[in-house]
Design an enzyme around this catalytic site. Structure first.
Site, PDB file in Angstrom:
ATOM      1  N   LYS A 121      -5.021   3.976   2.647  1.00  0.00           N
ATOM      2  CA  LYS A 121      -3.788   3.634   3.528  1.00  0.00           C
ATOM      3  C   LYS A 121      -3.894   3.039   4.966  1.00  0.00           C
ATOM      4  O   LYS A 121      -3.255   3.143   5.982  1.00  0.00           O
ATOM      5  CB  LYS A 121      -2.854   4.791   3.873  1.00  0.00           C
TER       6      LYS A 121
ATOM      7  N   HIS B  68     -12.622   2.605  -1.424  1.00  0.00           N
ATOM      8  CA  HIS B  68     -12.285   3.877  -0.329  1.00  0.00           C
ATOM      9  C   HIS B  68     -13.543   4.713  -0.320  1.00  0.00           C
ATOM     10  O   HIS B  68     -13.415   5.819   0.575  1.00  0.00           O
ATOM     11  CB  HIS B  68     -10.955   4.578  -0.479  1.00  0.00           C
TER      12      HIS B  68
ATOM     13  N   SER C 191       1.499   7.823   5.941  1.00  0.00           N
ATOM     14  CA  SER C 191       1.347   6.910   5.045  1.00  0.00           C
ATOM     15  C   SER C 191       0.902   7.259   3.615  1.00  0.00           C
ATOM     16  O   SER C 191       1.385   7.484   2.582  1.00  0.00           O
ATOM     17  CB  SER C 191       0.343   5.585   5.192  1.00  0.00           C
TER      18      SER C 191
HETATM   19  P1  A3P Z   1       2.636   2.248   5.424  1.00  0.00           P
HETATM   20  O1  A3P Z   1       2.683   3.303   4.538  1.00  0.00           O
HETATM   21  O2  A3P Z   1       2.631   3.001   6.903  1.00  0.00           O
HETATM   22  O3  A3P Z   1       3.698   1.325   5.286  1.00  0.00           O
HETATM   23  P2  A3P Z   1      -3.423   0.387   1.875  1.00  0.00           P
HETATM   24  O4  A3P Z   1      -3.495  -0.944   1.459  1.00  0.00           O
HETATM   25  O5  A3P Z   1      -5.120   0.675   2.284  1.00  0.00           O
HETATM   26  O6  A3P Z   1      -2.976   1.224   0.322  1.00  0.00           O
HETATM   27  O7  A3P Z   1      -2.622   0.702   2.993  1.00  0.00           O
HETATM   28  C1  A3P Z   1      -1.137   0.813   2.812  1.00  0.00           C
HETATM   29  C2  A3P Z   1      -0.399   0.630   4.109  1.00  0.00           C
HETATM   30  O8  A3P Z   1      -0.716  -0.790   4.684  1.00  0.00           O
HETATM   31  C3  A3P Z   1       0.958   0.812   4.039  1.00  0.00           C
HETATM   32  O9  A3P Z   1       1.454   1.381   5.316  1.00  0.00           O
HETATM   33  C4  A3P Z   1       1.425  -0.614   4.058  1.00  0.00           C
HETATM   34  O10 A3P Z   1       2.930  -0.635   4.137  1.00  0.00           O
HETATM   35  C5  A3P Z   1       0.853  -1.198   4.759  1.00  0.00           C
HETATM   36  N1  A3P Z   1       0.546  -2.694   4.485  1.00  0.00           N
HETATM   37  C6  A3P Z   1       0.448  -3.226   3.459  1.00  0.00           C
HETATM   38  N2  A3P Z   1       0.512  -4.560   3.368  1.00  0.00           N
HETATM   39  C7  A3P Z   1       1.014  -4.868   4.431  1.00  0.00           C
HETATM   40  C8  A3P Z   1       1.116  -6.117   5.517  1.00  0.00           C
HETATM   41  N3  A3P Z   1       1.096  -7.356   4.615  1.00  0.00           N
HETATM   42  N4  A3P Z   1       1.660  -5.892   6.857  1.00  0.00           N
HETATM   43  C9  A3P Z   1       1.341  -4.913   7.477  1.00  0.00           C
HETATM   44  N5  A3P Z   1       1.279  -3.664   6.752  1.00  0.00           N
HETATM   45  C10 A3P Z   1       0.845  -3.791   5.413  1.00  0.00           C
END
Ligand code: A3P
Length: 292
Positions: free
Chosen positions: A52, A102, A132
Site C-alpha cells: 500500500k 513486498h 489503505s
Molecule cells: P489509498 O488506499 O490510500 O488510496 P499499492 O499499489 O502499493 O498497493 O498502494 C496502493 C495505494 O496507492 C492506494 O492508496 C492507491 O489508491 C494508491 N495509488 C494507486 N495508484 C495511484 C496513483 N496513480 N496516484 C496516487 N495514488 C495511487
C-alpha cells in the site's frame, strides 16, 4: 507453511499464510516457497515496497518509461509479483520486465546478487499505509475474510501481525540496505514526493532507468498515471462485487486524519518514536508542513 487465522482484539480474524515465521497474503503455497529460487535477468527492474505504498503507480510509470509509449498492455502487477509468479510464467515475459515485491530485501531471489537488476524502492508514511491496508484487507473478503474495525486492525498493523509483518521492521531494514549498499543500484522514493511533484520524480526514475525520455513524454506519463486515469483504466482489476476498485481507493496524502482518533494518533506517535529511534528517515503526513 500453513494458512493461519490471526485474531484481532475483538475476535475477528485475518486469514494469512505463514512461511518461515513470516506472514504473507493467502497466495498459493508453491509461489511463496519458490520465490527465493526465481531466476532473474540483468535488465529486470524490481519495485520493492511495503504494501500500500504506491507499487501499482510506480509499476505503470516504469512500464511506460521503459516501453517509450503510453499504450502499454493493461495488466495487473500481480502477474509480475515475485512472491506470486511461477518461473515458467516469468520466463515468457519479454524484457525489460518490471517485477515487484513486498518481501524483505533478504527474502528476494538469491539470483539478485548475481544479476544485480535495478531496484526502485518506495515508502509511504505509516498512517496512510495503515488506513489503505485496512481498507484493502477488509474489502478483499475472499482473500482475508476480515470483518474487523479499523481500531483493531491498527493494533495488528502496529504489532506486525498483518501480511508482510511490521512496517517498522521493513522500512528500517531497507534503510540499512540502502545506507550500506555498495553493490546494488537502488533508487529510494517516497509516495509523498511522487504525489507532490510527479514530473520531477518521474524524471528521476527515467534517469535512473537510463532511458532517454523527453520532457513532453514525462508529462504525458504523469497525466496517464494520475490517480483518476489509472482508476479508469485499471480499476476493474481486483474490483469488489459492486465494481469498486480495491486498489485505486483515494490516492491522497493525509487520509489517515479521517480515520485516526486523537488518542490513536498520540499512541501511534509514541510507538513510532520508540521503534524508529536512530532512524534518519523522514515521512510527510500532510502537505501542510505544520501538521503531522
Ligand atoms: P489509498 O488506499 O490510500 O488510496 P499499492 O499499489 O502499493 O498497493 O498502494 C496502493 C495505494 O496507492 C492506494 O492508496 C492507491 O489508491 C494508491 N495509488 C494507486 N495508484 C495511484 C496513483 N496513480 N496516484 C496516487 N495514488 C495511487
Amino acid at each position: 507453511m500453513s494458512v493461519v487465522e490471526i485474531p484481532d482484539g475483538a475476535g475477528n480474524h485475518l486469514r494469512l499464510v505463514e512461511f518461515n515465521g513470516k506472514l504473507y497474503p493467502n497466495f498459493p503455497i508453491e509461489s511463496i516457497t519458490n520465490m527465493k529460487s526465481l531466476k532473474l535477468r540483468e535488465d529486470d527492474v524490481i519495485i520493492s515496497a511495503y504494501s500500500k505504498s504506491g507499487t501499482h503507480w510506480l509499476f505503470e510509470i516504469c512500464r511506460m518509461l521503459l516501453a517509450g509509449r503510453l499504450d502499454v498492455e493493461v495488466i495487473s502487477k500481480l502477474n509480475l509479483m515475485i512472491e506470486l509468479v511461477a518461473q515458467d510464467v516469468l520466463d515468457q515475459i519479454e524484457s525489460p520486465r518490471v517485477l515487484n515485491s513486498h518481501v524483505a530485501f533478504s527474502d528476494l531471489p538469491t539470483d539478485l546478487a548475481v544479476k544485480k537488476p535495478k531496484i526502485i524502492y518506495i515508502r509511504r508514511n505509516p498512517k496512510d499505509v495503515a488506513v489503505s491496508f485496512y481498507n484493502h484487507s477488509y474489502k478483499l473478503k475472499e482473500f482475508y475474510d476480515y470483518n474487523g474495525e479499523f481500531k483493531d486492525y491498527l493494533e495488528l498493523f502496529v504489532n506486525g501481525k498483518v501480511d508482510y509483518n511490521s512496517w517498522f521492521d521493513k522500512v528500517l531494514d531497507w534503510e540499512k540496505v540502502i545506507d550500506n549498499n555498495t553493490e546494488y543500484s537502488i533508487l529510494d522514493l517516497t509516495y509523498e514526493d511522487l504525489k507532490a511533484d510527479p514530473i520531477a520524480e518521474i524524471r528521476k526514475i527515467s534517469d535512473f532507468l537510463q532511458v532517454k525520455r523527453n520532457e513532453e513524454f514525462i508529462k504525458e506519463i504523469c497525466d496517464a498515471c494520475s490517480f483518476s486515469k489509472m482508476q479508469q483504466r485499471k480499476g476493474h482489476i481486483m474490483a469488489d462485487g459492486s465494481g469498486q476498485s480495491n486498489i485505486y481507493r483515494k490516492g491522497e496524502v493525509g487520509d489517515w486524519k479521517n480515520w485516526f482518533t486523537v488518542a490513536q494518533n498520540e499512541w501511534f506517535d509514541r510507538i513510532y518514536s520508540e521503534k524508529m529511534a536512530g532512524s534518519k528517515l523522514k515521512f510527510r503526513y500532510s502537505f501542510d508542513e505544520d501538521e503531522k
